[in-house]
Design a protein around this motif. Structure first.
Motif, PDB file in Angstrom:
ATOM      1  N   ALA A  20      -5.270  -6.545   5.787  1.00  0.00           N
ATOM      2  CA  ALA A  20      -4.306  -5.557   5.636  1.00  0.00           C
ATOM      3  C   ALA A  20      -4.627  -4.147   5.878  1.00  0.00           C
ATOM      4  CB  ALA A  20      -3.829  -5.570   3.993  1.00  0.00           C
ATOM      5  N   CYS A  21      -5.870  -3.882   5.498  1.00  0.00           N
ATOM      6  CA  CYS A  21      -6.413  -2.527   5.904  1.00  0.00           C
ATOM      7  C   CYS A  21      -6.268  -2.110   7.341  1.00  0.00           C
ATOM      8  CB  CYS A  21      -7.840  -2.397   5.364  1.00  0.00           C
ATOM      9  SG  CYS A  21      -7.992  -2.564   3.509  1.00  0.00           S
ATOM     10  N   GLU A  22      -6.658  -3.307   8.120  1.00  0.00           N
ATOM     11  CA  GLU A  22      -6.679  -3.217   9.700  1.00  0.00           C
ATOM     12  C   GLU A  22      -5.274  -2.614   9.849  1.00  0.00           C
ATOM     13  OE1 GLU A  22      -9.224  -2.979  11.797  1.00  0.00           O
ATOM     14  OE2 GLU A  22     -10.246  -2.871   9.977  1.00  0.00           O
ATOM     15  N   CYS A  23      -4.541  -3.399   9.372  1.00  0.00           N
ATOM     16  CA  CYS A  23      -2.902  -3.311   9.637  1.00  0.00           C
ATOM     17  C   CYS A  23      -2.388  -1.727   9.227  1.00  0.00           C
ATOM     18  CB  CYS A  23      -2.134  -4.141   8.968  1.00  0.00           C
ATOM     19  SG  CYS A  23      -2.151  -6.183   9.705  1.00  0.00           S
ATOM     20  N   TRP A  24      -2.830  -1.428   8.220  1.00  0.00           N
ATOM     21  CA  TRP A  24      -2.566  -0.070   7.759  1.00  0.00           C
ATOM     22  C   TRP A  24      -2.970   0.960   8.662  1.00  0.00           C
ATOM     23  CZ3 TRP A  24      -0.149   2.603   3.597  1.00  0.00           C
ATOM     24  CH2 TRP A  24      -0.454   4.057   3.453  1.00  0.00           C
ATOM     25  N   LYS A  25      -4.463   0.893   9.116  1.00  0.00           N
ATOM     26  CA  LYS A  25      -4.846   1.709  10.139  1.00  0.00           C
ATOM     27  C   LYS A  25      -4.243   1.610  11.513  1.00  0.00           C
ATOM     28  CE  LYS A  25      -9.292   0.222  10.238  1.00  0.00           C
ATOM     29  NZ  LYS A  25     -10.743   0.429  10.413  1.00  0.00           N
ATOM     30  N   PHE A  44       0.909  -1.429   0.047  1.00  0.00           N
ATOM     31  CA  PHE A  44       0.141  -0.173   0.052  1.00  0.00           C
ATOM     32  C   PHE A  44       0.803   1.404   0.077  1.00  0.00           C
ATOM     33  CE2 PHE A  44      -3.568  -2.326   2.627  1.00  0.00           C
ATOM     34  CZ  PHE A  44      -3.742  -3.224   1.461  1.00  0.00           C
ATOM     35  N   GLU A  45       0.619   2.086  -1.061  1.00  0.00           N
ATOM     36  CA  GLU A  45       1.410   3.451  -1.160  1.00  0.00           C
ATOM     37  C   GLU A  45       0.621   4.478  -0.577  1.00  0.00           C
ATOM     38  OE1 GLU A  45       2.844   3.829  -4.925  1.00  0.00           O
ATOM     39  OE2 GLU A  45       4.041   2.120  -4.969  1.00  0.00           O
ATOM     40  N   ASP A  46      -0.523   4.243  -0.598  1.00  0.00           N
ATOM     41  CA  ASP A  46      -1.831   5.078  -0.113  1.00  0.00           C
ATOM     42  C   ASP A  46      -2.640   4.590   0.744  1.00  0.00           C
ATOM     43  OD1 ASP A  46      -0.773   7.583  -1.474  1.00  0.00           O
ATOM     44  OD2 ASP A  46      -1.168   6.346  -3.399  1.00  0.00           O
ATOM     45  N   PRO A  47      -3.579   5.337   1.240  1.00  0.00           N
ATOM     46  CA  PRO A  47      -4.653   4.707   2.173  1.00  0.00           C
ATOM     47  C   PRO A  47      -5.736   3.691   1.155  1.00  0.00           C
ATOM     48  CG  PRO A  47      -4.565   6.938   2.802  1.00  0.00           C
ATOM     49  CD  PRO A  47      -3.579   6.518   1.622  1.00  0.00           C
ATOM     50  N   PRO A  48      -5.788   2.579   1.752  1.00  0.00           N
ATOM     51  CA  PRO A  48      -6.527   1.632   0.736  1.00  0.00           C
ATOM     52  C   PRO A  48      -8.005   1.882   0.937  1.00  0.00           C
ATOM     53  CG  PRO A  48      -5.930   0.521   2.651  1.00  0.00           C
ATOM     54  CD  PRO A  48      -5.116   1.926   2.796  1.00  0.00           C
ATOM     55  N   ILE A  49      -8.554   2.446  -0.265  1.00  0.00           N
ATOM     56  CA  ILE A  49      -9.847   2.934  -0.210  1.00  0.00           C
ATOM     57  C   ILE A  49     -10.651   1.863  -1.078  1.00  0.00           C
ATOM     58  CG2 ILE A  49     -11.763   4.645  -1.121  1.00  0.00           C
ATOM     59  CD1 ILE A  49      -9.342   6.876  -0.956  1.00  0.00           C
TER      60      ILE A  49
END
Length: 405
Positions: free
Chosen positions: A397-402, A20-25
């Motif tokens: 993966a989104c939860e990890c990003w957050k 992820f380079e940017d927030p995954p929308i």
């Protein structure tokens, strides 16, 4: 950010690497996937590796010993060795994300994994014996193989912490609830993904809609969502409650267990084995736990396959009706996971049952399998019917990003 996701159980581990380079929308495909599958005690161990936009690589794995550690170590080699490599070393990975099935009432959100967290996951393994211990073992193996890379636990039960008391407290003595015996619910990671994906498909604020999501896989459960929150679900204290499943019974009269124990006809271990491993589609049909086999044999006139199919649909419809009652109506019905995504006959029979709600299925769309998520309802249907492919690894993966950001 490079995020390595581990989604494992008692007979398979699926691992994905996201960048992820940017927030995954919206959904982003992993750059690399590895899927380990095995039978009893790592017999017939197979590995499938997929690099983005390339053909799958499949092999029957021969490891130095039949263990999860050797198998995961073998899988990790494909991340940075040979033609499937997408990184030069494991040190390039920023964080590891793990799906943990049961978080009890201890974990209501994702957490960094510490020694204290690991002990609590171990403690909760009694409530999800087919999952938590394998997931814990994977955590400890990857600590050993990947050093100090942070690891995050994402819990399937966390999404359901919004259940109202009427939905989560059993009708036994209140002291049960005080002792932590309550309905927790599962499949929350995929329910959360399906909720966000529904918003994308319908192009509206789903927080204003009444949604029933049918996660129909080898394990199966429903979730009623209102105001963007889980307000009812079919699985409870353990993943054994609720719908008929592949080898699990789902809900039964607890008096049956008391009868067997009182008469001395079966031991507790025998009953547990039958409820988890010898019931459901397999137990009724006598030949398979795979819905594809059940449907085929039902159409060929196999009596036990027909009975298995009829029970499955009856229980599914009854539980969907219960979810609709909780919501006092329904705006969206979602089908997801293996059976939900692929068994058009199951979707058709469910929608026929609820046609009195002016739920109208587009039969052409339903019978033609598409890889993309889509709406399956007709233009005149008052209830939107959606098919959404489960993407638990992406949601992890989104939860990890957050958590990291």
């Amino acid at each position: 950010m490079k995020i390595f996701v581990v989604n494992g159980g008692s007979s398979s581990f699926k691992c994905c690497l996201y960048n992820f380079e940017d927030p995954p929308i919206e959904f982003i495909s992993p750059v690399w996937q590895g899927h380990l599958q095995w039978k009893n005690n790592f017999e017939d161990l197979s590995l499938t590796v997929k690099k983005k936009d390339e053909a799958d690589y499949v092999e029957m794995v021969k490891v130095k010993d039949k263990s999860l550690e050797s198998s995961l170590e073998h899988l990790l080699n494909f991340l940075f060795l040979d033609k499937s490599a997408v990184i030069s070393s494991l040190n390039e990975i920023d964080v590891l994300g793990h799906r943990i099935v049961h978080g009890g009432n201890i974990f209501k959100e994702s957490v960094y994994i510490t020694s204290e967290v690991k002990e609590k996951i171990r403690y909760l393994s009694e409530l999800a014996p087919l999952h938590n211990l394998y997931e814990l073992e994977a955590i400890e193996i990857l600590e050993k193989l990947m050093g100090k890379i942070p690891q995050i636990a994402i819990f399937d039960t966390a999404f359901h912490h919004t259940l109202p008391e009427a939905a989560k407290i059993y009708s036994g003595p209140y002291s049960w609830y005080e002792a932590g015996i309550q309905r927790y619910g599962f499949h929350g990671i995929n329910f959360q993904y399906c909720l966000r994906r529904s918003a994308e498909i319908l192009k509206c604020d789903v927080n204003r809609l009444r949604i029933v999501i049918c996660h129909l896989g080898s394990g199966a459960s429903l979730c009623a969502i209102k105001d963007g929150k889980s307000v009812d679900t079919t699985m409870g204290f353990t993943p054994l409650e609720g719908l008929m499943m592949d080898t699990r019974s789902g809900s039964i009269d607890p008096g049956i267990i008391l009868y067997f124990l009182k008469k001395g006809k079966k031991t507790l271990e025998e009953i547990s084995n039958e409820l988890y491993n010898k019931s459901g589609l397999l137990g009724i049909s006598g030949f398979s736990s795979d819905m594809r086999d059940i449907i085929r044999e039902d159409l060929n006139g196999n009596l036990h396959a027909k009975i298995a199919m009829d029970i499955y649909i009856h229980r599914l419809n009854a539980c969907i009706g219960s979810m609709i009652a909780t919501l006092k109506g329904i705006d969206v019905l979602v089908f997801t996971a293996g059976i939900g995504e692929n068994a058009s006959l199951v979707r058709e029979r469910v929608c026929e049952t609820f046609s009195f709600l002016e739920m109208k299925l587009d039969k052409f769309k339903n019978e033609h399998l598409f890889l993309a998520d889509q709406e399956l309802s007709t233009a005149g249907s008052k209830v939107k019917i959606l098919l959404i492919h489960a993407k638990e690894e992406f949601q992890i993966a989104c939860e990890c990003w957050k958590k990291m950001v």
